[in-house]
Structure formats: structure tokens, C-alpha cells
Design an enzyme around this catalytic site. Structure first.
Site, PDB file in Angstrom:
ATOM      1  N   HIS A   1       0.867  -1.186   0.000  1.00 52.33           N
ATOM      2  CA  HIS A   1       0.000   0.000   0.000  1.00 52.33           C
ATOM      3  C   HIS A   1       0.906   1.239   0.000  1.00 52.33           C
ATOM      4  O   HIS A   1       1.997   1.208   0.554  1.00 52.33           O
ATOM      5  CB  HIS A   1      -0.838  -0.072   1.288  1.00 52.33           C
ATOM      6  CG  HIS A   1      -1.921   0.957   1.404  1.00 52.33           C
ATOM      7  ND1 HIS A   1      -1.687   2.245   1.784  1.00 52.33           N
ATOM      8  CD2 HIS A   1      -3.259   0.859   1.230  1.00 52.33           C
ATOM      9  CE1 HIS A   1      -2.838   2.910   1.840  1.00 52.33           C
ATOM     10  NE2 HIS A   1      -3.807   2.087   1.499  1.00 52.33           N
TER      11      HIS A   1
ATOM     12  N   ASP B   1       3.146  -4.596   7.630  1.00 54.23           N
ATOM     13  CA  ASP B   1       1.946  -3.764   7.533  1.00 54.23           C
ATOM     14  C   ASP B   1       0.762  -4.689   7.828  1.00 54.23           C
ATOM     15  O   ASP B   1       0.388  -5.516   7.002  1.00 54.23           O
ATOM     16  CB  ASP B   1       1.861  -3.174   6.124  1.00 54.23           C
ATOM     17  CG  ASP B   1       0.542  -2.426   5.893  1.00 54.23           C
ATOM     18  OD1 ASP B   1      -0.366  -2.533   6.740  1.00 54.23           O
ATOM     19  OD2 ASP B   1       0.431  -1.757   4.856  1.00 54.23           O
TER      20      ASP B   1
ATOM     21  N   GLN C   1      -4.432  -5.081   7.039  1.00 51.83           N
ATOM     22  CA  GLN C   1      -5.449  -6.034   6.585  1.00 51.83           C
ATOM     23  C   GLN C   1      -5.330  -7.368   7.316  1.00 51.83           C
ATOM     24  O   GLN C   1      -6.030  -8.326   6.959  1.00 51.83           O
ATOM     25  CB  GLN C   1      -5.335  -6.261   5.072  1.00 51.83           C
ATOM     26  CG  GLN C   1      -5.556  -5.010   4.241  1.00 51.83           C
ATOM     27  CD  GLN C   1      -6.957  -4.429   4.385  1.00 51.83           C
ATOM     28  OE1 GLN C   1      -7.898  -5.131   4.771  1.00 51.83           O
ATOM     29  NE2 GLN C   1      -7.100  -3.152   4.108  1.00 51.83           N
TER      30      GLN C   1
ATOM     31  N   LYS D   1     -10.302  -0.244  10.633  1.00 53.65           N
ATOM     32  CA  LYS D   1     -10.504  -1.362   9.713  1.00 53.65           C
ATOM     33  C   LYS D   1     -10.890  -2.634  10.452  1.00 53.65           C
ATOM     34  O   LYS D   1     -11.014  -3.697   9.843  1.00 53.65           O
ATOM     35  CB  LYS D   1      -9.224  -1.617   8.910  1.00 53.65           C
ATOM     36  CG  LYS D   1      -8.872  -0.515   7.927  1.00 53.65           C
ATOM     37  CD  LYS D   1      -7.653  -0.908   7.104  1.00 53.65           C
ATOM     38  CE  LYS D   1      -7.000   0.272   6.443  1.00 53.65           C
ATOM     39  NZ  LYS D   1      -7.706   0.745   5.243  1.00 53.65           N
TER      40      LYS D   1
ATOM     41  N   CYS E   1      -4.663   2.470  -3.602  1.00 53.34           N
ATOM     42  CA  CYS E   1      -3.396   2.940  -3.033  1.00 53.34           C
ATOM     43  C   CYS E   1      -2.265   1.971  -3.337  1.00 53.34           C
ATOM     44  O   CYS E   1      -1.408   1.713  -2.481  1.00 53.34           O
ATOM     45  CB  CYS E   1      -3.523   3.167  -1.525  1.00 53.34           C
ATOM     46  SG  CYS E   1      -4.649   4.484  -1.114  1.00 53.34           S
TER      47      CYS E   1
HETATM   48  C1  LIG Z   1      -2.478  -2.832   3.521  1.00 54.80           C
HETATM   49  C2  LIG Z   1      -2.769  -1.447   3.988  1.00 54.80           C
HETATM   50  N1  LIG Z   1      -1.800  -0.705   4.522  1.00 54.80           N
HETATM   51  C3  LIG Z   1      -2.000   0.533   4.997  1.00 54.80           C
HETATM   52  C4  LIG Z   1      -3.247   1.107   4.957  1.00 54.80           C
HETATM   53  C5  LIG Z   1      -3.412   2.487   5.493  1.00 54.80           C
HETATM   54  O1  LIG Z   1      -4.189   2.477   6.649  1.00 54.80           O
HETATM   55  P1  LIG Z   1      -4.712   3.849   7.291  1.00 54.80           P
HETATM   56  O2  LIG Z   1      -5.305   4.626   6.157  1.00 54.80           O
HETATM   57  O3  LIG Z   1      -5.702   3.441   8.295  1.00 54.80           O
HETATM   58  O4  LIG Z   1      -3.525   4.548   7.872  1.00 54.80           O
HETATM   59  C6  LIG Z   1      -4.307   0.375   4.389  1.00 54.80           C
HETATM   60  C7  LIG Z   1      -5.678   0.908   4.283  1.00 54.80           C
HETATM   61  O5  LIG Z   1      -5.940   1.946   3.702  1.00 54.80           O
HETATM   62  C8  LIG Z   1      -4.053  -0.923   3.906  1.00 54.80           C
HETATM   63  O6  LIG Z   1      -5.040  -1.657   3.389  1.00 54.80           O
END
Ligand SMILES: Cc1ncc(COP(=O)(O)O)c(C=O)c1O
Ligand SMILES: Cc1ncc(COP(=O)(O)O)c(C=O)c1O
Lengths: 154, 408, 408, 154
Positions: B122, B199, B202, B225, B363
């Protein structure tokens, strides 16, 4: 299917999205700009050949949804052969149309086929798709460069 | 499978509307809906315990502090962390990763070093490393993804051969649904002396997670999430690493002693929590974890995985569907394209039937480029979804095909 | 004066308890309580509009995005900003100042430069500049405070003579109650070419603020100190400055295009909002601003100021009280020491009568050193307080004196 | 006044806070440590002269609330002349007492006057005040340095 949806994806839009006019590079282009919608990845490169104060040729390349493709197709058709002042006026009229309330009357006389895009007004998330090509045109005529629709005020 | 009809009753936003329709929310990888228990926990916090934490001598502040620290302990337990001091509350995954890239990264990554990410990361697990590597004149090495949507092990090995400082990867891909072999990847990275950031955005919502067993160094997650409030989330890290890291943001709470021109730092995790923390978010997150544990985290994972496989089967009934990512074991994320119809148009059309799916690059622009598509449509499932949601989705996709005169 | 009895009815936590006692909450400079309208706004958001913003093609995401952007516009109006694009949502003041110190600071402050802060700054408006100056080998210059609790103008002039890059100061001191002559200070700083950051944490909740008139470059504030949810707040800055600044945190939302090794940035303010924003907090903040405007912001300021003066008068009736800060025009913060009893002990004792006051250094250790005390007791007033709260406080302080056998 | 408050600020505590014993520098000190409570500004410097395995002298300086002062005063009195092992054992017993439930029985036999500090158990925010001196002692005996009570587990 909802009326709003049928209005958005009306015949003309679908048709232009599947067979866009002027989706090509422009020989001898002297104005160019790139437009992107960073949040969905729509991307358009616009080329124009301006001769005197007229749009002698215009074409676009890129990828996007049906609305943005149809809009680019209709836009290029609408400004081809127009004077820069006329193109600017069309930009204004188009901008006014897509940012007006969904039930506001649309002037077919001024906008012609462009009026087919009035359906986006019921879909705020899609207004940017319809206006990407026009913002890019505006940027190209204003001297070129890159535009991004994100947080554009419409 | 979970009894999703029963589960939905706990989520006010999913109640059937006055028009007899209900929201079919399939954008859970972006953010999840909140059960009444979480909404109530936040409300109750404000109605009975709200105060600034850590610095108050009065009973209300003590109560707020105890709730906040209880939430920290709950997170530690929920992900199998090394202890409450390894949990730093942040706004979410993005902030947690930026914290590591800035604090740990600027202390450890030097000119000529390398940092490894994957092509399925991401942007939140990519841009912070781009910024760090640019500043430090280090090399950012992006490991490829196989056609099946797995991290390319050969490419990873070649990246590791260079002896990177850190390897970052997503436990679960938000764009492909791939569940990466995290423990194995950590082992490989540690063998060459690299630190590892997972990360977990998910993963925490969807799988049982045991960080001590995984042995990673850093783990980032987002509460929003996983049924929790917006603004909740955290970085979970090995305490010795946190201890050695310089602070990230400066301000109240994170200091020990302050002079005009210098200061000393508070203990971990407080050293990394500058300013008034979001106690309400932590309290709501605690309620979310309780709710998920009530459902059973194995059951949650199995439920999603079954829905994803079911959705893939049903999508396969339509001509001109291409589903991305692995076929077998996977999370509840299903990315696809259909009949040459742009995902944006699909999303608009299915929304008319109350179906919320996402369209775009998720993203993950480098991944999209590799998949050769500018965007995909993505349905992502969670505890309140069931096969009837898939039915409605498929029906709505058929309508889109009819509108675009695509034969299915 | 506001009708505080009436106002209290809007705050569930301030309702009279079953024991006939009510909470006398005098720690408003730390955080404020929330009116029902704010609590409900957050709940309603989760029950009807919750989605991730900006990237959704479906109606729910559009609604969430519209709410979020409406909150931004509301903030811009509330503080007289240059436009919605000048409002970056952050967790609060501390994060906003760190954003400026990191992004603007690292781009503009070089070896040998100076940055000016004041001896009455909160640690959150001090530590970020310490860290920046240390990294950049720049000089941090702390301007003194007069015995009356004002910024020492002579010392400021001498600090300005050096041509600092930036001057940071609090609009209102959280430890003294001083309302600084912000417009005048901005003018002085601009004359020598310095940028100006105003720490508005104690101003936005309490005074009408007009940033365009003040002409400062950066303004930081916290929603939780102005009846809003925890996790709300922001940086408000001149758009041209934001435009020219490099990003702070990297991740989703803040990018335009991303390649494997580099990226381009989204427009302001989105460039500075990496990751999923806290939409619920923004929505709650909007409700808080509505509530404050409903009371009338001039009325709020007058109410607090009257209570502070009243409290100072009543404290003066006790022997051995020393009140810090200005006597005349001031905000609702009253710091004091009493009878050689340590503020911590005072706070514990008055808490027995349901009175919440703060004891400590108030995140202003350099100021405490100058005042010659390790800590003070602090009562800070807000819209739901009235003179009866002062009566209870004074009564409780008398009990403390009796316990410690101090004659009053 | 509540019973809990009277219990916390009992006679002995008030008395020791106003006239603390051993609030002084220690001549020939060979162990020293500094303790701070970063959140309220309490600060204590502890000096010891250890001869053989005995605390030959001990004194503290610094500022703090009544509880932390009384605790430092009582602590120094309690460990003066004790062996290091005895001091360590007292530390453990004190730690156990202040972290026990507010209604747990307190062993006067083992703790002596230190039992007067049991009242902090009803005031969780004040437990750190009572233990600051003891943590500092622990640090001094363990080799010196600085300790901070924040997020200590009690
Ligand atoms: C795999 C992954 N990493 C990072 C993020 C970023 O999370 P957040 O927007 O809650 O900081 C997301 C979701 O947008 C994601 O799906
Ligand atoms: C003057 C001042 N500045 C900054 C802050 C920090 O605000 P926050 O903790 O909400 O980031 C505060 C409050 O704690 C304050 O009073």
C-alpha cells in the site's frame, strides 16, 4: 434501473465511451497538458494544434471511466475548429452545467451534445470524471502543464 | 460460517432502511462499520470518564488513564505482543509506519544502504520508505509479485542478498487478498540481519495474529478497519527497539525533564505519544476487540475466506471477468475487472442497488502498473456479509453489463 | 455571564449524580467535556454516514467526504482562515506543530539560523523546535516572561534583532492565563522577516480568532479543548506556504502519482493528510463549533474572564495564596500555590469534594523554573462553570488548610 | 472529610512531610541516584554511604508533594543502618503493600512506620508519589543512575 442512472449512462455517453472521437496524437501539436484524477487513476493527455486563434486540431490519449472518456470525446468534438474565446466560453458553460443542481434546466442550445453529461450532477463523485478533460483543456490553453482534479472546487 | 443476519443486528448502519433496502457494504478493506458496542463505548466514555490522561491527580483523570492503559494492554494481548510497553497508539497504520521510517529509519539507514518493499505494498508502506531513502541516499528495492499474486521469492532472495537494513511487507494485501507467509518472510529477512516491518492493516482485523511467534520487529495496524473508531490504531514493536529509538513527535507526555534548550524522554511507549492521546478511540478499539473475540477470530477468518471464494466462483459465471490474486487460501478481498467496463462505472452502477464496492488503484499504483490495469473493482467482505450480498452484487453487475451492452 | 446551569444540562457528564453531588470540572485547559450535540454527532456519523473518504464512488462515501470537507470549511470560517485549503486536520495542536517544525522547519532552517520561542510555551511548542534546532545546528532562543506574566518585549526585540527564521508563541498561556498581543507580535516578527507560528490551543476554544486579521503564518489548535472529540484539531496555514512545503507523513490520500521509487503529491491540504483521516472527529468538531457559536464567542470569552477574575478575588481572601499571571485581562486559567501545600496534595484533597483541578508543571517546565516553583495548582474555567464552582473550590481549599494545619 | 483522605494524610505523614528526616547531603556518599516523576515534576536525589554491606548513611534532597516527601523521610529512616539485603527486602515489602488492594491487610510488624503510607492505595494517582523514593533507592543500590516513575507498573 434508476432514472438517474439511465440519465447518466445514456445512449450517447455509452457510445462515445466505446468509440471515442479524436482519441489520437495530434500532428504538429503546439499546446499540450496532462490531467489526472489521483484518487481513481484516470489520466488524460491532451494535445492541440492552435493556428492563429483557432483550434485547428485536438486529440486526447489516456485511460478513464466511461464518463471521462465520453467527456473527452465530446469535448474534443465541441472545440475543434472553434476560436480560443469560443472554447473558453464552452468551458465556462460546461463547468456551470456540471456544478449546477441536479434539477436545474440545461441549455441544449448553448451546449449541444455536451448536455448529455448533465446526468453526472446526480452523482457528485463522478463530476470530476466529467470535468477532467475540460480542466486539462483549460490548462493546455493557459500554457500547458499538469492538472489534478483532486479538491477542485466543483 | 458466522450468522451474518444475526451479526448485522449489532450494526445500526446496516439495518434495513424504510424503503426495505439495506446497505450491502463491501468496502471493508477501506474501513469497516461499527457495532453498537463500539459506538456506545465511545459515547459512554464521553458521558462518564472523559479527562486528559497521565497527568491528573483527580479520580476522573485516573479513570481515563486506567481505561487508556487497559486498552493498550488489550491490544498487546490481541496481537500477541511483547507487553503493553510495546504498543504505541497512533491514528492508524499510516502514522505507525511513518513513525518507524522517521525515527528508526533516520537512525539506521545510511547512504548506500537498502530498504526492501514489495510491489503489493500500500502507498502507506511505500511512500515513507521512498522519502527516507531519498533523504538518506539509500536504495529502495521493490520486490516483484508473481502472476498468482504472491511475493516473488526469487526476487526477494536477490533483494536480501544485498543485506538490506529493513524489509517491509503487507501481511495481507489490500488489493489482491494474498495472505503472505509472514513468519517465513521474517525468518528470511532476519537471516541477513534486516529488521522487519509488517503492515498489518489487513491482518489484524481478519486473522489471528501472534507477533511473538512471528518475531517481526514492527507491526502497524488501523482500528477503523477492525470495527474500531476512526483515529485508533497503533505501532507494535519490540520494546528494545523502541527503547533505543529517538522520539518521533515532540511535545507534552513524551518528556521526562525539559530545559530551555534540551529535554530528556519519558519511558516507552509514552516517549512516542506526544500530545493529548485519543483516549476515546482507544476505549472504542477495546470494545471492537472484545466484539471480534466474541465472534471468534478463527471464525472471522474462515467466514471471510469462504465469502471470497464464493464470490470468485460466482464472478466466474460471468463472461469477461478477470479476478486478481490467489485462488486458494486468501483473505476477504476480491479485486476484479469485468467486460471492459471501467471499475468506476461498475461502482456507480452497483451502488444503485445499495452495493458499496471500491474502484480505483487501492493505493497500490505500482501493483496496478504490473497488473496492466489502471484500476480494479474491489469487493471486500467482513463479519456482517453473507452469500445474499454476493447475489445482489452479481445481479447488479449483470445490470451493468446490460447497460453497456456487454454479453455475459 | 452565560447561564451555566442551563449550559450544564447539555453535558451528560456534568449531570448531578445519584448522591446529589455533581462534578465540578475545572481542568478545561487540559481537555473539555463534550455536549450531547457533539457526542450525538459522532454517534450519528457512525450510524448513518461512515465510510472512507475521497476515494469512494458510492453514495455513502460521497456523504462521508462531504461531511469531512464541510467540517474543514467550518474550521476555516471559525478561525477566519484564508480558505478551506488552508486547514489540515491533525490529531491536535502537538501534531500540527510537529508538522510545521518538520516540513517547513527542515526546509527553511539551516545551520546558524535561529528560532524564537517564549518561556511560557507549552512543551508541544518547544520540543519540536528543540529537535529541529539540534538537527540543523540552529539556535533556539527563548524569550523571557515578565513578573506579570507577559512576554518580555525588550527580550523579544533583542531576539528579533538576530533575524530569526521563525517566531513561535502561544496566543494564550495554558499556565498563566496571559492573552498575548498576538497581532502586535506577528507584526514585529514579520518586520524582521520571520515566519510566525501561533499555538492556538488555548485561544480557539476561548476567544474569537481571525487569522486573516492576525496575519500569522501558522496556527495550531486542538478540538478536544473546545468541546470537540479527542483526535480532532488542525493546522491552519497560509495556502502559499503549505503549497511550497514538502509533505510530512507519506501514504494514501496525499499522493498524486506513484512509481516504484518516487511519487508526486496531491493538492493542499490533502498533501498533508496521509492515511485515512478521522472523519468522525471532524464531524464532531463541526458540532462543537456550532455549539460554541450558539453560545456566542464573545460571551464565552467574557464568561471565562469574569470567572477567572472572580476566582482570583476569592483566592485572595485566603492567606498564603500566590496567583500567577496577569491581574487584568486574562483567560479562564488560574494558576496558584497555597500555604506551602504541594499542588498535588491540594488536587487530591479538593477532588474529594468533586472538584477537578490540575497540579503540576502544566507542560511548561521552563516557566516553572522561572516562577521558582516545581508545580502549581491550576483551575481553568469554561462555559459550564459558574461562581458556585468557585465557592466549592474555596471551601475545599480551606479543608486542605485545616488538614495541613495552615492558618488561612 | 472522607475516611480515605484522613487515612492518606494521617498525622505521621503530615508531620514527616513538614519536617522530613534526613533531608540533607551525605558526606562521603558512594551511591547516588536521581528519581523523577516526569508528569508532576516531583524530583528526588538520593545519596547513600554504604560501608561493607551496610547503609551507614542516607539522605535525600529535592522537591515533591507531602506523600513523596514523607515517603522519602520514612524510607531513609527505615533503611539507615540496615544491611543491603534488609533494605532490598523492605523495598519488596513496601512495593507489595502500595500495590495491594486498598482493603488488603498491612503487616505493621514487617513495615513499622512505613505502614502509614498504606493510605495511597485508595488513590491510584498517588502511588507513584509514595514509591518514588523507593525506586530511587533501588536504582542507587543497583548501581545508580536515573529513574522515572512514569508507567512503572504499580
Ligand atoms: C495494507 C494497507 N496498509 C496501509 C493502509 C493504510 O491504513 P490507514 O489509512 O488506516 O492509515 C491500508 C488501508 O488503507 C491498507 O489496506
Ligand atoms: C498552550 C498549549 N499548547 C499545546 C497544547 C497541546 O495540545 P494537545 O495535547 O491537544 O496536542 C496544549 C494542551 O495540552 C496547550 O495548552
Amino acid at each position: 434501473m434508476s432514472g438517474a442512472l439511465a440519465e447518466l449512462y445514456q445512449q450517447l455517453i455509452i457510445e462515445h465511451s466505446r468509440s471515442p472521437r479524436n482519441q489520437r496524437a495530434v500532428a504538429g501539436a503546439n499546446r499540450t497538458a496532462e490531467g489526472i484524477n489521483p484518487l481513481c487513476g484516470d489520466q488524460i493527455t491532451l494535445q492541440l494544434r492552435v493556428e492563429g486563434d483557432r483550434v485547428a486540431d485536438v486529440g486526447f490519449e489516456g485511460s478513464g471511466c466511461a464518463i471521462s472518456k465520453a467527456s473527452a470525446s465530446l469535448m474534443t468534438g465541441a472545440v475543434l475548429g472553434k476560436t480560443l474565446a469560443e472554447a473558453d466560453a464552452l468551458f465556462e458553460q460546461f463547468h456551470q452545467m456540471v456544478t449546477s443542481r441536479a434539477d436545474a434546466p440545461v441549455s441544449d442550445a448553448a451546449l449541444g451534445k455536451l448536455a448529455a453529461l448533465a446526468g453526472v450532477r446526480a452523482f457528485p463523485a463522478r463530476v470530476k470524471c466529467a470535468s477532467l478533460a475540460w480542466h486539462t483543456l483549460h490548462a493546455a490553453l493557459a500554457g500547458g502543464g499538469a492538472v489534478s482534479t483532486e479538491s477542485a472546487t466543483e | 460460517m458466522l450468522d451474518a443476519t444475526r451479526v448485522r443486528e449489532d450494526f445500526p448502519i446496516l439495518a434495513t432502511g424504510s424503503d426495505g433496502r439495506r446497505l450491502i457494504y463491501l468496502d471493508n478493506a477501506a474501513t469497516t462499520q461499527k457495532p453498537r458496542r463500539v459506538i456506545d463505548a465511545v459515547r459512554q466514555y464521553y458521558e462518564s470518564s472523559n479527562a486528559n490522561v497521565h497527568r491528573g491527580a483527580y479520580a476522573l483523570a485516573v479513570r481515563a488513564t486506567e481505561l487508556y492503559e487497559a486498552a493498550r494492554e488489550r491490544v498487546a494481548g490481541f496481537v500477541g505482543a511483547w507487553g503493553p510497553e510495546s504498543v504505541v497508539f497512533t491514528r492508524g497504520t499510516t502514522e505507525a509506519i511513518n513513525l518507524v521510517a522517521t525515527s528508526w529509519g533516520r537512525a539506521h539507514v545510511r547512504a548506500g544502504d537498502s530498504v526492501v518493499v514489495t510491489a503489493m505494498d500500500h502507498h502507506s508502506n511505500l511512500i515513507p520508505w521512498q522519502l527516507l531513502c531519498r533523504e538518506r541516499e539509500a536504495t529502495l528495492r521493490m520486490v516483484g509479485v508473481t502472476p498468482e499474486g504472491a511475493i516473488d521469492q526469487d526476487d526477494l532472495r536477490s533483494a536480501l542478498a544485498r543485506g538490506p537494513r529493513l524489509v517491509a511487507f503487507p501481511f495481507v494485501s489490500n488489493a489482491l487478498g494474498t495472505i503472505n507467509p509472514a513468519a517465513e518472510l521474517v525468518r528470511m529477512a532476519h537471516e541477513v540481519g534486516a529488521a522487519v516491518l509488517i503492515d498489518g492493516a489487513q491482518a489484524a482485523p481478519h486473522l489471528p495474529v501472534d507477533l511473538q511467534a512471528l518475531d517481526c520487529d514492527f507491526f502497524a495496524f488501523s482500528g477503523h478497519k477492525m470495527l474500531g473508531p476512526m483515529g485508533s490504531g497503533g505501532l507494535v514493536a519490540k520494546p528494545a527497539l523502541l527503547d533505543a529509538m529517538p522520539p518521533y513527535q515532540g511535545g507534552g507526555e513524551m518528556i521526562a525533564q525539559v530545559w530551555d534548550d534540551r529535554a530528556t524522554w519519558n519511558r516507552i511507549p509514552h516517549k512516542f505519544e506526544a500530545g493529548t492521546p485519543n483516549v476515546a478511540a482507544a476505549v472504542g478499539l477495546m470494545a471492537a476487540m472484545d466484539y471480534l473475540d466474541g465472534l471468534g477470530r478463527g471464525a472471522v477468518a474462515a467466514h471471510e475466506s469462504a465469502l471470497a471464494r464464493g464470490a470468485i466462483d460466482r464472478l466466474g459465471e460471468l463472461d469477461g471477468v478477470r479476478v486478481f490474486g490467489p485462488r486458494g487460501d486468501r483473505s476477504g478481498v476480491v479485486s476484479f475487472v469485468f467486460g471492459g467496463i471501467h471499475p468506476h462505472d461498475l461502482a456507480t452502477i452497483v451502488d444503485q442497488d445499495g452495493v458499496c464496492i471500491r474502484a480505483g488503484h487501492h493505493c497500490a499504483q505500482p501493483l496496478m502498473r504490473r497488473l496492466g490495469v489502471p484500476a480494479t473493482a474491489r469487493a471486500s467482505f467482513y463479519v456482517y456479509n453473507d452469500v445474499s450480498d454476493i447475489d445482489v452484487l452479481i445481479g447488479a453487475l449483470r445490470k451493468a453489463a446490460a447497460l453497456f451492452r456487454v454479453s455475459v
